[in-house]
Write a protein that holds these residues in place. Sequence first.
Motif, short mmCIF file in Angstrom:
data_model
loop_
_atom_site.label_atom_id
_atom_site.label_comp_id
_atom_site.label_asym_id
_atom_site.label_seq_id
_atom_site.Cartn_x
_atom_site.Cartn_y
_atom_site.Cartn_z
N MET A 3 32.41 61.82 -8.42
CA MET A 3 33.11 60.98 -7.43
C MET A 3 33.45 61.08 -6.01
SD MET A 3 37.21 60.36 -8.64
CE MET A 3 37.03 59.67 -10.43
N PRO A 4 32.81 60.15 -5.52
CA PRO A 4 32.78 61.00 -3.46
C PRO A 4 33.82 60.13 -3.48
CG PRO A 4 32.52 57.86 -4.19
CD PRO A 4 32.08 58.75 -5.70
N VAL A 5 35.19 60.09 -3.73
CA VAL A 5 36.58 60.46 -3.02
C VAL A 5 37.57 60.89 -4.72
CG1 VAL A 5 35.95 58.50 -1.15
CG2 VAL A 5 37.01 57.91 -3.32
N PHE A 6 38.31 61.86 -4.28
CA PHE A 6 38.97 62.66 -4.99
C PHE A 6 40.27 62.88 -4.59
CE2 PHE A 6 36.05 65.66 -3.92
CZ PHE A 6 36.91 66.87 -4.53
N ARG A 7 41.33 62.98 -5.36
CA ARG A 7 42.58 64.01 -4.25
C ARG A 7 42.88 64.63 -5.81
NH1 ARG A 7 47.62 60.01 -4.59
NH2 ARG A 7 47.82 60.46 -6.52
N LYS A 8 42.96 66.08 -4.73
CA LYS A 8 43.53 67.34 -5.06
C LYS A 8 45.10 67.87 -4.70
CE LYS A 8 39.61 70.45 -4.90
NZ LYS A 8 38.61 70.76 -4.05
N GLY A 9 46.06 67.54 -5.44
CA GLY A 9 47.47 67.18 -5.01
C GLY A 9 47.93 66.35 -4.33
N SER A 10 48.32 66.14 -3.44
CA SER A 10 48.67 64.70 -2.73
C SER A 10 47.58 65.32 -1.41
CB SER A 10 50.08 65.12 -1.32
OG SER A 10 49.77 66.62 -0.50
N VAL A 11 46.14 65.14 -1.44
CA VAL A 11 45.34 65.27 -0.02
C VAL A 11 44.19 64.54 -1.21
CG1 VAL A 11 43.75 66.67 1.72
CG2 VAL A 11 46.18 67.34 0.45
N TRP A 12 43.42 63.74 -0.51
CA TRP A 12 42.13 62.91 -0.42
C TRP A 12 40.86 63.78 -0.41
CZ3 TRP A 12 41.52 59.35 -3.92
CH2 TRP A 12 42.64 58.83 -4.96
N TYR A 13 39.88 64.29 -0.54
CA TYR A 13 38.29 64.57 -0.37
C TYR A 13 37.32 63.91 -0.71
CZ TYR A 13 40.79 69.54 -0.20
OH TYR A 13 42.01 70.41 -0.16
N ALA A 14 36.50 63.40 -0.03
CA ALA A 14 35.53 63.12 0.47
C ALA A 14 33.95 63.72 0.41
CB ALA A 14 34.79 62.36 1.43
N GLY A 58 42.27 65.03 5.27
CA GLY A 58 43.61 66.30 6.11
C GLY A 58 45.25 64.80 5.72
N LYS A 59 46.06 65.79 5.75
CA LYS A 59 46.91 65.75 4.85
C LYS A 59 48.07 64.42 5.64
CE LYS A 59 51.67 68.35 5.27
NZ LYS A 59 52.52 69.53 5.36
N GLY A 60 47.68 63.54 4.83
CA GLY A 60 49.04 61.92 4.53
C GLY A 60 48.00 61.42 5.23
N ALA A 61 47.00 61.68 5.03
CA ALA A 61 45.50 60.49 4.73
C ALA A 61 45.08 59.62 3.05
CB ALA A 61 44.27 60.94 5.15
N LYS A 62 45.03 58.63 3.83
CA LYS A 62 45.10 58.31 2.23
C LYS A 62 44.05 57.53 1.56
CE LYS A 62 49.39 55.22 3.62
NZ LYS A 62 49.50 53.70 4.51
N ARG A 63 43.61 56.49 0.59
CA ARG A 63 42.02 56.18 -0.23
C ARG A 63 41.48 55.91 0.98
NH1 ARG A 63 38.83 53.63 -3.35
NH2 ARG A 63 37.95 54.89 -5.26
N GLN A 64 41.34 55.40 0.95
CA GLN A 64 41.02 54.08 2.55
C GLN A 64 39.96 55.80 4.04
OE1 GLN A 64 43.39 53.19 1.61
NE2 GLN A 64 45.13 52.33 2.94
N ASP A 65 40.83 56.08 4.12
CA ASP A 65 40.78 57.11 4.66
C ASP A 65 39.76 58.51 4.24
OD1 ASP A 65 42.61 56.41 7.19
OD2 ASP A 65 44.31 57.71 5.47
N ALA A 66 39.59 58.55 2.61
CA ALA A 66 38.60 59.47 1.99
C ALA A 66 37.46 58.57 2.16
CB ALA A 66 39.45 59.80 1.04
N ARG A 126 36.25 55.90 4.53
CA ARG A 126 35.47 56.60 5.52
C ARG A 126 34.83 57.56 5.91
NH1 ARG A 126 40.11 52.72 7.06
NH2 ARG A 126 41.14 54.63 7.25
N LEU A 127 35.60 58.09 5.39
CA LEU A 127 35.31 59.83 5.96
C LEU A 127 33.40 60.43 4.65
CD1 LEU A 127 34.86 62.35 6.90
CD2 LEU A 127 36.75 63.48 4.90
N GLU A 128 34.27 59.84 4.13
CA GLU A 128 32.39 59.82 2.97
C GLU A 128 31.68 59.43 3.41
OE1 GLU A 128 29.53 58.51 0.09
OE2 GLU A 128 31.01 57.29 0.65
N THR A 129 31.39 57.97 4.09
CA THR A 129 30.39 57.26 4.38
C THR A 129 29.73 57.82 5.87
OG1 THR A 129 31.69 55.00 4.00
CG2 THR A 129 30.13 55.04 5.72
N LYS A 130 31.11 58.77 6.53
CA LYS A 130 30.36 59.22 7.48
C LYS A 130 29.91 60.46 7.37
CE LYS A 130 32.00 61.19 12.12
NZ LYS A 130 30.67 61.97 12.00
N ILE A 131 29.90 61.19 6.58
CA ILE A 131 29.29 62.16 6.34
C ILE A 131 27.90 62.39 4.99
CG2 ILE A 131 29.19 64.42 4.25
CD1 ILE A 131 32.24 64.09 4.34
#
Length: 324
Positions: A1-12, A26-34, A36-41
């Motif tokens: 899965m390219p984006v997922f959540r651990k607790g309240s924090v989204w990861y890519a 980052g703290k407070g980020a939403k799914r769409q932020d993750a 965008r981060l996945e795309t950049k990585i």
Amino acid sequence: MPVFRKGSVWYARVELGGRRVERSAGKGAKRQDAVRLETKIRQDLIKSRLGEKPEFTIAEAMSAHIDEGVAKDTIGHIRAMLPYIEGRLLKDAHIVAREIRVDMLAKGLAPATVVRRLAVLRAVANKAYKEWEWLDDPVGQRIKMPKVQNERHVYLEPAQVRGLAEACPHPDVGKMILVAAYTGLRKGELLRVNEGEAVCRDGLLMLDAKTKTGKPRVIPVPEEVEAIVAKMPLPVSAQILKTNWQKATMACGMKDVRWHDLRHTYASWLVQAKVPLRTVQELMGHTTMAMTQRYSHLADDHLREAVEMMRRSQTPVQNRGRSA
């Protein structure tokens, strides 16, 4: 899965060409932020495979810096710079620094505070160039600091320190005043010690790398405050400490004395006790001797002694001249 959540924090997470990269949005980020981060990585990994150096943002560098372990006040300075660094490239850190300097000074922020924030930005840019190899140019060297000319030192006598401690409405804050004066701990370090984030063994306090300098510190605990440190944690928060300190200084007619002056007082006691400046530097946790040299004027007895030795050495010569 390219984006997922651990607790309240989204990861890519990206896997490409045998490489796997996982990064927090980052703290407070939403799914769409993750997303965008996945795309950049993914784009950065492709550039890397093509022999191109990816372009990192200042925010990414700050996040990596925090992951390596920093003091709480450093995180506070990073948060204050977020409106300026959002979406800005790391290679433009010197341009962003100029914007921060001009804007924050125009808003009336103390130059010393601006310097501390820019120092964090410069440290991250230097690390990105020297250690992480995220930059081809040393842009950190182009970050200029505003001049600070408001430095003031207040040195208290032991009786004054005891008077402040006794004037404190909250007796436990009074105890912490004594600890600060007899150990030279910064306010943040003292609060962390009180929260149990330090080990005390054989009369030594051992702080981890979350100090202001980012390096571990060892602080000897004098007999005057050993019993107080042994009873920590005390029911004192940062706000309780601030409120009661203000009341104590007002009660003693010392309203211009700051909490940090307790640290200056500790240094002054060491120097006046003829402790070598190199040892004072270690006890204070100063990164450079230049910082410790600010207290060297307190150790001027050796200068007087040198002049007196010169005077005594000349007296016989003068006497012989008269008798001739």
